[in-house]
Write an enzyme that holds these catalytic residues in place. Structure first.
Site, PDB file in Angstrom:
ATOM      1  N   LEU A 165      17.584  46.562  35.193  1.00 38.38           N
ATOM      2  CA  LEU A 165      17.068  47.166  36.425  1.00 38.38           C
ATOM      3  C   LEU A 165      15.897  46.384  37.019  1.00 38.38           C
ATOM      4  O   LEU A 165      15.123  46.927  37.817  1.00 38.38           O
ATOM      5  CB  LEU A 165      16.686  48.635  36.214  1.00 38.38           C
ATOM      6  CG  LEU A 165      17.832  49.565  35.793  1.00 38.38           C
ATOM      7  CD1 LEU A 165      17.349  51.007  35.665  1.00 38.38           C
ATOM      8  CD2 LEU A 165      18.998  49.478  36.772  1.00 38.38           C
ATOM      9  N   ILE A 192      26.759  42.786  43.497  1.00 41.36           N
ATOM     10  CA  ILE A 192      28.178  42.524  43.243  1.00 41.36           C
ATOM     11  C   ILE A 192      28.643  43.297  42.017  1.00 41.36           C
ATOM     12  O   ILE A 192      29.760  43.816  41.971  1.00 41.36           O
ATOM     13  CB  ILE A 192      28.436  41.015  43.085  1.00 41.36           C
ATOM     14  CG1 ILE A 192      27.936  40.268  44.320  1.00 41.36           C
ATOM     15  CG2 ILE A 192      29.923  40.733  42.879  1.00 41.36           C
ATOM     16  CD1 ILE A 192      27.994  38.756  44.206  1.00 41.36           C
ATOM     17  N   TYR A 214      19.226  26.620  40.350  1.00 44.48           N
ATOM     18  CA  TYR A 214      20.161  27.747  40.268  1.00 44.48           C
ATOM     19  C   TYR A 214      21.577  27.247  40.004  1.00 44.48           C
ATOM     20  O   TYR A 214      22.260  27.694  39.075  1.00 44.48           O
ATOM     21  CB  TYR A 214      20.098  28.570  41.556  1.00 44.48           C
ATOM     22  CG  TYR A 214      21.240  29.546  41.700  1.00 44.48           C
ATOM     23  CD1 TYR A 214      21.465  30.542  40.763  1.00 44.48           C
ATOM     24  CD2 TYR A 214      22.107  29.468  42.798  1.00 44.48           C
ATOM     25  CE1 TYR A 214      22.513  31.433  40.897  1.00 44.48           C
ATOM     26  CE2 TYR A 214      23.149  30.360  42.950  1.00 44.48           C
ATOM     27  CZ  TYR A 214      23.359  31.340  41.995  1.00 44.48           C
ATOM     28  OH  TYR A 214      24.401  32.222  42.123  1.00 44.48           O
ATOM     29  N   GLY A 216      16.836  22.442  48.754  1.00 49.03           N
ATOM     30  CA  GLY A 216      18.046  22.711  47.978  1.00 49.03           C
ATOM     31  C   GLY A 216      19.195  23.326  48.732  1.00 49.03           C
ATOM     32  O   GLY A 216      20.213  23.678  48.126  1.00 49.03           O
ATOM     33  N   ASP A 217      19.098  23.480  50.063  1.00 47.58           N
ATOM     34  CA  ASP A 217      20.182  24.091  50.846  1.00 47.58           C
ATOM     35  C   ASP A 217      21.164  23.031  51.343  1.00 47.58           C
ATOM     36  O   ASP A 217      20.814  22.207  52.186  1.00 47.58           O
ATOM     37  CB  ASP A 217      19.616  24.826  52.060  1.00 47.58           C
ATOM     38  CG  ASP A 217      19.206  26.245  51.756  1.00 47.58           C
ATOM     39  OD1 ASP A 217      19.618  26.761  50.704  1.00 47.58           O
ATOM     40  OD2 ASP A 217      18.471  26.837  52.563  1.00 47.58           O
TER      41      ASP A 217
END
Length: 328
Positions: A33, A12, A140, A283-284
């Site tokens: 990187l 993004i 996350y 976690g989904d």
């Protein structure tokens, strides 16, 4: 004055650099990187290194006349965050703290932050609105929410103004076909599907088909990466214009199940794309669909790639012409 884009060599971030350059902005990129690609940075000044390196951060802020920061640099794999949460607190929260400390030290007062729909967890209602309950189901999402909270207190204490953009599933590639999505290993649904179409994988692994959705697979709101990039530029314009902090959802407002995405990819690629059902990932959430009404109203943001077919077509154009991604 320049705009510092952290993580500007990532998926993004690199698209946002292109968008900002197209608007005549001066851009400085900082990326270690670790996951980004130097070839994805089309122009602008580039520094290679880690934000947690205080000497490097001092160098960037002292050498460049930085007006504002666009902050992407972070780890973003839900499953990995559940397995190794300390990595995520270090690379996401600590990194943001060091960046904000540098901004305060050098008097930089504006930041656009790459947040996520994962801050909501299992939503109470669909579509999700900015004021809805935030209860992440994975580290996350927790780390991104912690950074949003840090931004709020830094606004109050130091006058650092922010826009946090909670976006849903980024997808697609730049329309000129020169930059696109290349993660190692790949973790996002659409490029994995296209790797199957290219013969680089035998089949797609679908994580669970027993969710409370029409076909049992997870439902997500897909937003084109160029539309996300444009939202970051519009968010910066808001900060320049009003000097007021804000939070916005970014999505198309329409959900597609994993099976629906596969079917659309079959249409675009002409490939059968075999799949197999495997156990759920931890976690989904079952369904994540955005209400972007606030962003459309206050930022005058309007997605240009508003069909799943368009999004997959741009990704396919990139991936079939760059089957190894940025690798030579």
């Amino acid at each position: 004055m320049a705009i510092l884009v952290t993580g500007g060599a990532g998926y993004i971030g690199s698209h946002t650099v292109v968008e900002f350059l197209s608007k005549g902005e001066e851009v400085v990129v900082l990326d270690n990187l670790q996951k980004g690609h130097r070839d994805a940075v089309r122009a602008g000044k580039f520094y290679e290194g880690d934000i947690r390196d205080a000497r490097l951060l001092d160098q960037v802020f002292s050498e460049q006349n930085i007006e504002a920061v666009i902050h992407f640099a972070a780890d973003s794999l839900v499953g990995e965050s559940v397995q190794d949460p300390l990595k995520y607190y270090d690379n996401n929260v600590v990194t943001a703290q060091r960046l904000l400390a540098g901004m305060v030290k050098y008097g930089v007062k504006s930041i656009v932050f790459s947040s996520t729909a994962a801050t909501y967890g299992e939503p109470e209602s669909i579509p999700i609105q900015e004021q809805d309950r935030k209860e992440p189901t994975n580290p996350y999402g927790e780390t991104k929410l912690a950074i949003e909270t840090m931004l709020k207190w830094c606004d109050q204490a130091y006058g650092v103004k922010y826009v946090a953009l909670r976006y849903f599933n980024a997808a697609g590639a730049h329309s000129d076909g020169q930059i696109g999505e290349d993660h190692r290993p790949e973790s996002h649904l659409i490029p994995i599907i296209l790797q199957v179409a290219l013969g680089q994988r035998e089949r797609l692994a679908v994580f669970g088909d027993d969710y409370p959705t029409p076909d049992g697979t997870c439902v997500r709101d897909y937003i084109h990466v160029t539309d996300l990039a444009n939202a970051h530029w519009l968010a910066l314009q808001k900060l320049r214009r009003t000097g007021e902090s804000a939070v916005y959802n970014l999505g198309n407002g329409e959900g597609f199940s994993v099976r629906q995405v596969v079917e659309k990819a079959r249409e675009v690629t002409g490939h059968p794309i075999p799949l197999e059902i495997v156990p759920r990932r931890a976690g989904d959430p079952a369904v994540l669909i955005a209400s972007s009404e606030k962003a459309q109203r206050e930022l005058a943001w309007k997605p240009q790639f508003n069909s799943l077919g368009q999004i997959i077509q741009t990704a396919w154009n990139w991936q079939r012409n760059h089957p190894k991604g940025y690798a030579k």
